[in-house]
Design a protein around this motif. Structure first.
Motif, PDB file in Angstrom:
ATOM      1  N   PHE A   1       8.085  20.681  22.007  1.00 45.79           N
ATOM      2  CA  PHE A   1       8.394  19.422  21.772  1.00 45.79           C
ATOM      3  C   PHE A   1       8.057  19.141  20.179  1.00 45.79           C
ATOM      4  N   PHE A   2       6.828  19.334  19.799  1.00 48.99           N
ATOM      5  CA  PHE A   2       6.433  19.282  18.587  1.00 48.99           C
ATOM      6  C   PHE A   2       7.006  20.381  17.463  1.00 48.99           C
ATOM      7  N   GLY A   3       7.305  21.549  18.152  1.00 50.01           N
ATOM      8  CA  GLY A   3       8.026  22.395  17.503  1.00 50.01           C
ATOM      9  C   GLY A   3       9.428  22.003  17.074  1.00 50.01           C
ATOM     10  N   ALA A   4      10.136  21.282  17.821  1.00 51.73           N
ATOM     11  CA  ALA A   4      11.520  20.974  17.455  1.00 51.73           C
ATOM     12  C   ALA A   4      11.195  19.781  16.537  1.00 51.73           C
ATOM     13  N   ILE A   5      10.277  18.876  16.591  1.00 51.29           N
ATOM     14  CA  ILE A   5      10.165  17.627  15.589  1.00 51.29           C
ATOM     15  C   ILE A   5       9.997  18.369  14.240  1.00 51.29           C
ATOM     16  N   PHE A   6       8.842  19.143  14.203  1.00 54.22           N
ATOM     17  CA  PHE A   6       8.700  19.857  12.751  1.00 54.22           C
ATOM     18  C   PHE A   6       9.622  20.742  12.410  1.00 54.22           C
ATOM     19  N   ALA A   7      10.508  21.466  13.173  1.00 50.98           N
ATOM     20  CA  ALA A   7      11.643  21.942  12.768  1.00 50.98           C
ATOM     21  C   ALA A   7      12.752  21.090  12.152  1.00 50.98           C
ATOM     22  N   LEU A   8      13.136  19.937  12.666  1.00 51.42           N
ATOM     23  CA  LEU A   8      13.942  18.890  11.767  1.00 51.42           C
ATOM     24  C   LEU A   8      13.611  18.527  10.645  1.00 51.42           C
ATOM     25  N   VAL A   9      12.166  18.451  10.573  1.00 55.14           N
ATOM     26  CA  VAL A   9      11.638  17.873   9.255  1.00 55.14           C
ATOM     27  C   VAL A   9      11.672  19.129   8.234  1.00 55.14           C
ATOM     28  N   GLY A  10      11.268  20.185   8.742  1.00 60.52           N
ATOM     29  CA  GLY A  10      11.259  21.550   7.595  1.00 60.52           C
ATOM     30  C   GLY A  10      12.400  22.152   7.138  1.00 60.52           C
ATOM     31  N   MET A  11      13.350  21.710   7.982  1.00 60.21           N
ATOM     32  CA  MET A  11      14.870  22.578   7.770  1.00 60.21           C
ATOM     33  C   MET A  11      15.268  22.332   6.296  1.00 60.21           C
ATOM     34  N   LYS A  12      15.883  23.425   5.550  1.00 60.60           N
ATOM     35  CA  LYS A  12      16.357  22.915   4.190  1.00 60.60           C
ATOM     36  C   LYS A  12      17.588  22.134   4.384  1.00 60.60           C
ATOM     37  N   CYS A  13      18.368  22.034   5.313  1.00 62.71           N
ATOM     38  CA  CYS A  13      19.680  21.094   5.226  1.00 62.71           C
ATOM     39  C   CYS A  13      19.424  19.617   5.717  1.00 62.71           C
ATOM     40  N   THR A  14      18.118  19.365   5.998  1.00 64.76           N
ATOM     41  CA  THR A  14      17.515  17.905   5.951  1.00 64.76           C
ATOM     42  C   THR A  14      16.985  17.344   4.804  1.00 64.76           C
ATOM     43  N   LYS A  15      17.057  15.933   4.613  1.00 70.16           N
ATOM     44  CA  LYS A  15      16.598  15.426   3.276  1.00 70.16           C
ATOM     45  C   LYS A  15      15.125  14.660   3.596  1.00 70.16           C
ATOM     46  N   ILE A  16      14.566  15.274   4.509  1.00 70.72           N
ATOM     47  CA  ILE A  16      13.171  14.526   4.534  1.00 70.72           C
ATOM     48  C   ILE A  16      12.093  15.793   4.684  1.00 70.72           C
ATOM     49  N   GLY A  17      11.018  15.408   4.361  1.00 67.02           N
ATOM     50  CA  GLY A  17       9.867  16.514   4.388  1.00 67.02           C
ATOM     51  C   GLY A  17       9.320  16.895   3.018  1.00 67.02           C
ATOM     52  N   GLY A  18      10.001  16.081   2.006  1.00 66.10           N
ATOM     53  CA  GLY A  18       9.330  16.260   0.577  1.00 66.10           C
ATOM     54  C   GLY A  18       9.892  17.592  -0.305  1.00 66.10           C
ATOM     55  N   THR A  19       8.973  18.332  -0.871  1.00 69.02           N
ATOM     56  CA  THR A  19       9.281  19.429  -1.753  1.00 69.02           C
ATOM     57  C   THR A  19       9.649  20.651  -0.841  1.00 69.02           C
ATOM     58  N   ASP A  20      10.333  21.496  -1.655  1.00 71.41           N
ATOM     59  CA  ASP A  20      10.586  22.680  -1.091  1.00 71.41           C
ATOM     60  C   ASP A  20       9.361  23.510  -0.395  1.00 71.41           C
ATOM     61  N   VAL A  21       8.190  23.413  -0.978  1.00 68.70           N
ATOM     62  CA  VAL A  21       7.013  24.053  -0.515  1.00 68.70           C
ATOM     63  C   VAL A  21       6.683  23.418   0.757  1.00 68.70           C
ATOM     64  N   ASN A  22       6.672  22.137   0.797  1.00 66.56           N
ATOM     65  CA  ASN A  22       5.910  21.293   1.874  1.00 66.56           C
ATOM     66  C   ASN A  22       7.006  21.674   3.106  1.00 66.56           C
ATOM     67  N   LYS A  23       8.227  21.600   2.809  1.00 65.57           N
ATOM     68  CA  LYS A  23       9.194  21.876   3.886  1.00 65.57           C
ATOM     69  C   LYS A  23       9.164  23.330   4.371  1.00 65.57           C
ATOM     70  N   ALA A  24       8.693  24.272   3.477  1.00 66.31           N
ATOM     71  CA  ALA A  24       8.354  25.668   4.123  1.00 66.31           C
ATOM     72  C   ALA A  24       7.241  25.815   4.809  1.00 66.31           C
ATOM     73  N   ARG A  25       6.155  25.169   4.556  1.00 65.40           N
ATOM     74  CA  ARG A  25       4.963  25.024   5.266  1.00 65.40           C
ATOM     75  C   ARG A  25       5.365  24.342   6.899  1.00 65.40           C
ATOM     76  N   ILE A  26       5.863  23.121   6.673  1.00 61.24           N
ATOM     77  CA  ILE A  26       6.428  22.667   7.901  1.00 61.24           C
ATOM     78  C   ILE A  26       7.416  23.468   8.910  1.00 61.24           C
ATOM     79  N   ALA A  27       8.027  24.067   8.356  1.00 57.48           N
ATOM     80  CA  ALA A  27       9.037  25.209   9.083  1.00 57.48           C
ATOM     81  C   ALA A  27       8.222  26.232   9.641  1.00 57.48           C
ATOM     82  N   CYS A  28       7.287  26.659   9.011  1.00 54.57           N
ATOM     83  CA  CYS A  28       6.571  27.650   9.428  1.00 54.57           C
ATOM     84  C   CYS A  28       5.775  27.254  10.699  1.00 54.57           C
ATOM     85  N   PHE A  29       5.168  26.215  10.719  1.00 51.30           N
ATOM     86  CA  PHE A  29       4.194  25.431  11.568  1.00 51.30           C
ATOM     87  C   PHE A  29       5.252  25.340  12.780  1.00 51.30           C
ATOM     88  N   ALA A  30       6.435  24.879  12.752  1.00 49.75           N
ATOM     89  CA  ALA A  30       7.279  24.681  13.700  1.00 49.75           C
ATOM     90  C   ALA A  30       7.713  25.966  14.469  1.00 49.75           C
TER      91      ALA A  30
END
Length: 239
Positions: free
Chosen positions: A89-118
């Protein structure tokens, strides 16, 4: 890489759904209908209920009476499956935030870290589900092939195969997430280092304007005071 992340998210969600379905299922193990004395009835057991069914489709279930008297492997499987659901469940939430096609999550570096955590969460979820199903299946096969075991013997239920399939999907989805951001993380770090070095060199150059270094190194010619000029003039006069 956005398409890879979408495929990874769909695989992770499918694995999470299969994990939830396996957890609530009552068919973790079942008696063989061919070897039963009464072929019209059979017994199903899951992590939470014991059920008895018959050929006409009637199914009667009752929950386990107490947790303290349950076998240790059932309690361990319960904990592992619950952990797998929470991690997925937490992986799905972090995946939605860290994906490149979404507009949330901050900078590209932060989104990459969130996607890796997912991705790590999905992998851990798959490993927990895989461990629980394998432990339960090992107990069933051990009892089935033990000649000294005289109690009712069971076979592998459908929930085990659903759990194995869900765990594989979660592991593959998490691996694709980690693969999709591996190149972007390296690229972003290299660009950040290049910008930092360029900014440092630029600030170093701008702190010394043109010609200032030469003016600092070269000393100005000595200036003579009026008294020294007069003394020099007086000596020349007497000469």
């Amino acid at each position: 890489m956005s398409g890879v992340q979408i495929v990874a998210l769909l695989g992770g969600l499918a694995g999470l759904g299969a994990t939830i379905g396996a957890t609530v299922s009552n068919e973790w193990r079942a008696t063989s209908r061919a070897s039963s004395v009464i072929t019209a009835t059979w017994v199903l057991q899951g992590l939470w209920n014991n059920c008895a069914g018959n050929a006409i489709g009637a199914l009667h279930c009752r929950p386990h009476h107490t947790i303290l008297k349950l076998e240790g492997y059932i309690q361990a499987c319960r904990g592992l499956m619950i952990a797998a659901i929470c991690l997925g469940f937490f992986g799905a939430i972090f995946a939605l935030v860290g994906m490149k096609c979404t507009k949330i999550g901050g900078t590209d570096v932060n989104k990459a870290r969130i996607a890796c955590f997912a991705g790590v969460n999905f992998i851990l979820s798959g490993l927990c589900s895989l461990s629980a199903c394998s432990l339960y299946a090992h107990q069933i096969t051990t009892e089935f092939f033990d000649p000294m075991f005289i109690a009712q013997k069971y076979e592998l239920g459908a929930a085990l195969f659903i759990g194995w399939g869900g765990s594989i999907l979660c592991i593959l989805g998490g691996g694709l997430f980690c693969f999709s951001i591996a190149g972007s993380c390296t690229k972003s770090h290299s660009q950040a280092g290049y910008i930092y070095k360029g900014a440092t060199s630029h600030s170093h150059i701008s702190s010394y304007p043109r010609g200032q270094a030469k003016s600092v190194n070269q000393r100005p010619p000595p200036e003579y005071s009026s008294s020294s000029r007069m003394q020099h003039f007086d000596k020349n006069v007497y000469v």
